[in-house]
Design a protein around this motif. Structure first.
Motif, PDB file in Angstrom:
ATOM      1  N   TYR A  76       0.826  -1.206   0.000  1.00 40.72           N
ATOM      2  CA  TYR A  76       0.000   0.000   0.000  1.00 40.72           C
ATOM      3  C   TYR A  76       0.863   1.261   0.000  1.00 40.72           C
ATOM      4  N   GLN A  77       0.346   2.291  -0.697  1.00 38.40           N
ATOM      5  CA  GLN A  77       0.903   3.629  -0.586  1.00 38.40           C
ATOM      6  C   GLN A  77      -0.095   4.491   0.178  1.00 38.40           C
ATOM      7  N   ILE A  78       0.428   5.311   1.082  1.00 36.61           N
ATOM      8  CA  ILE A  78      -0.428   6.106   1.962  1.00 36.61           C
ATOM      9  C   ILE A  78      -0.562   7.530   1.419  1.00 36.61           C
ATOM     10  N   ARG A  79      -1.798   7.953   1.191  1.00 35.77           N
ATOM     11  CA  ARG A  79      -2.122   9.320   0.806  1.00 35.77           C
ATOM     12  C   ARG A  79      -3.121   9.895   1.808  1.00 35.77           C
ATOM     13  N   MET A  80      -3.315  11.223   1.713  1.00 34.51           N
ATOM     14  CA  MET A  80      -4.245  11.881   2.644  1.00 34.51           C
ATOM     15  C   MET A  80      -5.118  12.880   1.887  1.00 34.51           C
ATOM     16  N   ASP A  81      -6.412  12.769   2.121  1.00 40.44           N
ATOM     17  CA  ASP A  81      -7.392  13.672   1.507  1.00 40.44           C
ATOM     18  C   ASP A  81      -7.674  14.819   2.480  1.00 40.44           C
ATOM     19  N   PHE A  82      -7.062  15.994   2.194  1.00 42.04           N
ATOM     20  CA  PHE A  82      -7.218  17.137   3.107  1.00 42.04           C
ATOM     21  C   PHE A  82      -8.559  17.840   2.933  1.00 42.04           C
ATOM     22  N   ARG A  83      -9.392  17.339   1.995  1.00 45.32           N
ATOM     23  CA  ARG A  83     -10.742  17.880   1.848  1.00 45.32           C
ATOM     24  C   ARG A  83     -11.800  16.926   2.408  1.00 45.32           C
ATOM     25  N   ASP A  97       0.301  17.544  15.141  1.00 47.64           N
ATOM     26  CA  ASP A  97       1.601  17.313  15.778  1.00 47.64           C
ATOM     27  C   ASP A  97       1.794  15.835  16.134  1.00 47.64           C
ATOM     28  N   SER A  98       0.751  15.238  16.689  1.00 51.01           N
ATOM     29  CA  SER A  98       0.837  13.820  17.066  1.00 51.01           C
ATOM     30  C   SER A  98       1.012  12.938  15.836  1.00 51.01           C
ATOM     31  N   LEU A  99       0.290  13.272  14.769  1.00 53.49           N
ATOM     32  CA  LEU A  99       0.409  12.492  13.536  1.00 53.49           C
ATOM     33  C   LEU A  99       1.808  12.611  12.949  1.00 53.49           C
ATOM     34  N   ALA A 100       2.359  13.811  12.933  1.00 50.95           N
ATOM     35  CA  ALA A 100       3.710  14.025  12.394  1.00 50.95           C
ATOM     36  C   ALA A 100       4.744  13.216  13.177  1.00 50.95           C
ATOM     37  N   LEU A 101       4.604  13.149  14.491  1.00 50.30           N
ATOM     38  CA  LEU A 101       5.537  12.397  15.329  1.00 50.30           C
ATOM     39  C   LEU A 101       5.455  10.896  15.006  1.00 50.30           C
ATOM     40  N   TYR A 141       0.646  -5.286   4.724  1.00 52.72           N
ATOM     41  CA  TYR A 141      -0.648  -5.251   5.411  1.00 52.72           C
ATOM     42  C   TYR A 141      -0.482  -5.059   6.914  1.00 52.72           C
ATOM     43  N   ASN A 142       0.510  -5.700   7.501  1.00 50.56           N
ATOM     44  CA  ASN A 142       0.723  -5.547   8.951  1.00 50.56           C
ATOM     45  C   ASN A 142       1.108  -4.111   9.308  1.00 50.56           C
ATOM     46  N   GLU A 143       1.917  -3.486   8.443  1.00 52.51           N
ATOM     47  CA  GLU A 143       2.289  -2.090   8.682  1.00 52.51           C
ATOM     48  C   GLU A 143       1.074  -1.178   8.501  1.00 52.51           C
ATOM     49  N   LEU A 144       0.212  -1.536   7.556  1.00 49.85           N
ATOM     50  CA  LEU A 144      -0.997  -0.733   7.347  1.00 49.85           C
ATOM     51  C   LEU A 144      -1.874  -0.742   8.585  1.00 49.85           C
ATOM     52  N   LYS A 145      -1.960  -1.888   9.251  1.00 52.34           N
ATOM     53  CA  LYS A 145      -2.772  -1.970  10.473  1.00 52.34           C
ATOM     54  C   LYS A 145      -2.226  -1.043  11.558  1.00 52.34           C
ATOM     55  N   GLN A 146      -0.904  -0.885  11.599  1.00 49.70           N
ATOM     56  CA  GLN A 146      -0.311   0.049  12.566  1.00 49.70           C
ATOM     57  C   GLN A 146      -0.681   1.489  12.218  1.00 49.70           C
ATOM     58  N   ILE A 147      -0.559   1.830  10.921  1.00 53.26           N
ATOM     59  CA  ILE A 147      -0.814   3.213  10.491  1.00 53.26           C
ATOM     60  C   ILE A 147      -2.275   3.602  10.728  1.00 53.26           C
ATOM     61  N   LYS A 148      -3.170   2.645  10.603  1.00 48.75           N
ATOM     62  CA  LYS A 148      -4.584   2.949  10.813  1.00 48.75           C
ATOM     63  C   LYS A 148      -4.903   3.326  12.265  1.00 48.75           C
ATOM     64  N   PHE A 153      -5.794   9.343  11.278  1.00 50.70           N
ATOM     65  CA  PHE A 153      -6.017   8.184  10.428  1.00 50.70           C
ATOM     66  C   PHE A 153      -6.984   7.193  11.055  1.00 50.70           C
ATOM     67  N   ARG A 154      -6.987   7.140  12.399  1.00 48.76           N
ATOM     68  CA  ARG A 154      -7.888   6.202  13.063  1.00 48.76           C
ATOM     69  C   ARG A 154      -9.360   6.595  12.895  1.00 48.76           C
ATOM     70  N   MET A 155      -9.590   7.840  12.419  1.00 47.44           N
ATOM     71  CA  MET A 155     -10.963   8.309  12.215  1.00 47.44           C
ATOM     72  C   MET A 155     -11.552   7.806  10.895  1.00 47.44           C
ATOM     73  N   GLY A 156     -10.721   7.194  10.037  1.00 52.67           N
ATOM     74  CA  GLY A 156     -11.209   6.646   8.790  1.00 52.67           C
ATOM     75  C   GLY A 156     -11.045   7.587   7.624  1.00 52.67           C
ATOM     76  N   LYS A 157     -11.512   7.141   6.458  1.00 55.56           N
ATOM     77  CA  LYS A 157     -11.308   7.859   5.209  1.00 55.56           C
ATOM     78  C   LYS A 157     -12.040   9.202   5.179  1.00 55.56           C
ATOM     79  N   ASN A 158     -13.324   9.235   5.543  1.00 53.37           N
ATOM     80  CA  ASN A 158     -14.128  10.451   5.395  1.00 53.37           C
ATOM     81  C   ASN A 158     -13.841  11.487   6.473  1.00 53.37           C
TER      82      ASN A 158
END
Length: 705
Positions: A76-83, A97-101, A141-148, A153-158
């Motif tokens: 997986y590649q990780i992107r972020m929808d700022f809208r 700040d917490s996300l950046a860390l 996939y295991n790393e993706l579970k950590q990032i989520k 990010f834990r709030m989901g896509k929307n």
């Protein structure tokens, strides 16, 4: 009045204009409805609906026991929808700040401050701030579970804006094991990766599966699936490769390449009866990494002059045409013989003098083999070439895997044919064969003349169910007569027992085969700069062959060694020893001893007169007591002993198995053999096969137990 007329004229003009516009609108509506309706409805549908291809999962490639050799894993590649609808300024600023860390600690490529600046700029200072790439690294996939679990990010896509772009990556869990034979994927149409090389390419249609289609509808600004044709996953391939044998072959080859500073080499292990390839190793020196790795499939694709391993075909032609027998003699002189202006040399300094045909083969005499072929075929070279064609040495194997090298055996009407072509071809020059083509020929000898097509895949499975089995395929049912087979098998055993491969002998099982040492052309420099290719090809156990094997090592450092028995032979022996140790079916099964008390004692084979005296004294019943044989074999059943013939023929090695040491020594030494004894008890093994031709003074080892 003029003013009134002017007003009326203007109103009338406006009225007419409005009327004309109305008429045009009506006409346009009619045209759109009746003539262009389908066009515009289709265009509207493309704006609000679209088809999305759903890629099928590519099938796995497995070893013969089901272990994975190649599989598609999701990355997986990780992107972020700022809208994202829930990503308000307050929520973003509270968590950035917490996300950046967390991102800094996870990817370890930037500081937390750098990640914060990147996120802040993407949110507030970038015009196109949708689907911003967070990091180029693809995660599993295991790393993706950590990032989520990260802030936002834990709030989901929307709500949190996390976008995960999946891409399946083809991986080989065993890294370099048979990687060129397994193959790999290349980018095809639409940036879709497809198999082009090895098994991946040969079975692309079975592995790729069938893509599905998802119909997406735009609703409230969002694309949602409304209908879907499910994809069909690709089939799994079960290959013939044995991971354990493959590991042994690659390890043994790798060590020898390092030892002799060779350029590249290959090793192939084949199952005699089926043609199944159990291991195929290809290693070449990578000048960039200074290591050996799979650069090219030399075993399948590299056709070179085989050298002395080709002498088997020459001797078989002579035997098939009835020109020679194993005990016929040939004078090799001092080991140098001239054909026109070209000199043929034996590797043995001073030559072998006058030797038998069998000795010429076992000692790999260039002069001996070439003189025999030249003497009998010089006036009819087509007969010799036709015989080689009968052995199917001029044809490809028709492999499923692409890239097979083309064998070359030129015909006498070839423009390059000359007076020296015949003798040089007879010893493996001016011809070309790939290692796998040579092995297939030798495998046919081990398989009693039946030539099998090399096989890499044994079955197709779909979700664990077998949907197709690949049967064995015979390329030629009989490559030569049974009599010729018997003679050349004895010669191939002799190479290991008495000839150039004596260093491969062992007491556990017999090896039959042939060494090869060829001087090959050095690219554009020709033969002036001496470059060698060392090889050994054969089968084991020689008494009941189960596996055939070839090892070819190209361009060893000639200051360290370049002969086939020295460079390639040890790799063959290491593979054979470990395969023998791991294959219990090759080990002789010892019958369980009968626990009941025998009614007659166990008797050794031996001299009939001595046995008669003993059995008469003990008053035992003997069947076939009157057979006119000096030496007999004995067997017992209940209270009866039976005699059977034990013939001892001149110039053939006697069978002394089952005899006592006294009788065995008497027979062997009177036959002219020098005997070495190991162990105590009755004879249970002999180093030279019974019935084989021998020369007076040859040494034989007998094992007692």
């Amino acid at each position: 009045m003029p003013i009134k007329k002017d007003i009326i004229w203007r109103v009338g003009a406006i009225y007419i204009m409005v009327l004309l516009i109305a008429i045009l609108v009506v006409v346009r509506v009619v045209v759109l409805q009746l003539f262009e309706g389908d066009k515009w409805r289709s265009k509207a549908q493309t704006i609000s609906q679209r088809d999305v291809v759903v890629h099928a999962n590519r099938g796995d490639i497995c070893a013969d026991d089901g272990r994975l050799l190649a599989s598609s894993l999701p990355y997986y590649q990780i992107r972020m929808d700022f809208r994202a609808s829930g990503l308000s300024d307050a929520v973003f600023r509270a968590n950035v700040d917490s996300l950046a860390l967390k991102l800094s600690r996870f990817f370890k490529d930037k500081s937390a401050r750098e990640y914060r600046n990147k996120l802040w700029n993407a949110k507030y200072h970038t015009k196109s701030n949708r689907y911003v790439l967070i990091n180029r690294r693809r995660i599993n996939y295991n790393e993706l579970k950590q990032i989520k679990k990260f802030p936002l990010f834990r709030m989901g896509k929307n709500k949190g804006g996390l976008i995960c772009e999946q891409e399946n990556k083809r991986v080989q869990p065993h890294i370099d094991l048979a990687t060129r034979t397994i193959g790999y994927l290349l980018e095809g149409e639409g940036k879709r990766h497809v198999g082009k090389v090895g098994i991946e390419g040969a079975f692309e249609s079975e592995l790729k599966g069938i893509d599905g289609i998802s119909l997406m509808q735009k609703m409230s600004g969002r694309w949602l699936p409304v209908n879907m044709v499910d994809p069909k996953d690709g089939n799994d391939l079960i290959t013939t490769i044995d991971v354990n044998f493959q590991d042994v072959a690659e390890s043994a080859l790798h060590q020898q390449l390092i030892k002799y500073n060779a350029d590249h080499g290959s090793a192939i292990l084949m199952e005699v009866k089926t043609g199944a390839i159990k291991a195929i190793a290809n290693l070449g020196f990578d000048s960039e990494t200074k290591t050996y790795r799979e650069i090219y499939n030399y075993a399948i694709g590299e056709a070179t002059e085989p050298g002395s391993t080709f002498k088997l075909a020459s001797v078989m032609a002579l035997l098939e045409d009835g020109y020679v027998g194993p005990m016929d003699s040939i004078d090799t002189g001092n080991g140098i013989y001239s054909y026109y202006k070209e000199k043929m040399r034996d590797s043995h300094y001073g030559g072998f003098g006058k030797i038998t045909v069998q000795e010429a083969f076992e000692k790999s005499s260039n002069v001996g083999i070439s003189k025999l072929v030249y003497e009998h075929y010089k006036n009819k070279p087509r007969s010799f070439i036709n015989r080689l064609y009968d052995f199917r040495l001029n044809e490809t194997l028709g492999l499923d895997i692409r890239g097979e090298g083309i064998p070359e055996i030129k015909y006498p009407d070839d423009p390059t044919w000359s007076g020296v072509s015949l003798p040089w071809m007879s010893i493996g020059y001016s011809v070309k064969q790939t290692p796998l083509q040579t092995l297939t020929f030798y495998n046919a000898i081990a398989n009693n003349g039946k030539m099998m097509k090399p096989r890499f895949v044994k079955e197709l499975q779909y979700h664990g169910d077998v949907i197709q089995r690949f049967d064995t395929e015979v390329l030629k049912s009989k490559i030569c007569s049974s009599e010729t087979l018997k003679l050349v098998k004895n010669m191939l055993e002799g190479v290991v027992l008495r000839g150039t491969a004596r260093n491969l002998r062992n007491t556990s099982y017999k090896i039959a085969g042939k060494t090869g040492t060829a001087q090959i052309a050095d690219n554009n420099k020709g033969y002036a700069h001496k470059v060698y290719q060392a090889s050994f090809v054969g089968y084991f156990p020689a008494d009941d062959p189960m596996y055939s094997c070839i090892v070819v090592i190209n361009r060893p450092n000639k200051t360290k060694g370049f002969y086939g028995n020295q460079v390639a032979g040890p790799v063959f022996k290491t593979i054979a020893d470990k395969v023998y140790a791991m294959t219990y079916s090759m080990h002789p099964v010892k019958d369980r001893k009968d626990q009941s008390e025998p009614k007659v004692p166990l008797s050794l084979n031996g001299n009939k007169k001595d046995l008669d005296e003993v059995f008469d004294a003990l008053n035992f019943v003997v069947v076939n007591k009157e057979i006119p044989s000096r030496w007999v074999m004995t067997s017992r059943k209940d209270s009866i002993i039976e005699y059977k013939y034990r013939r001892v023929k001149k110039y053939l090695v006697p069978n002394v198995k089952g005899m006592g040491i006294q009788d065995a020594l008497y027979i062997l030494e009177n036959a002219g053999l020098k005997v070495t004894v190991r162990g105590i008890g009755a004879v249970n093994s002999q180093s030279i096969r019974p019935g084989a031709y021998f020369k007076k003074g040859d040494r034989i080892t007998i094992g007692l137990s």
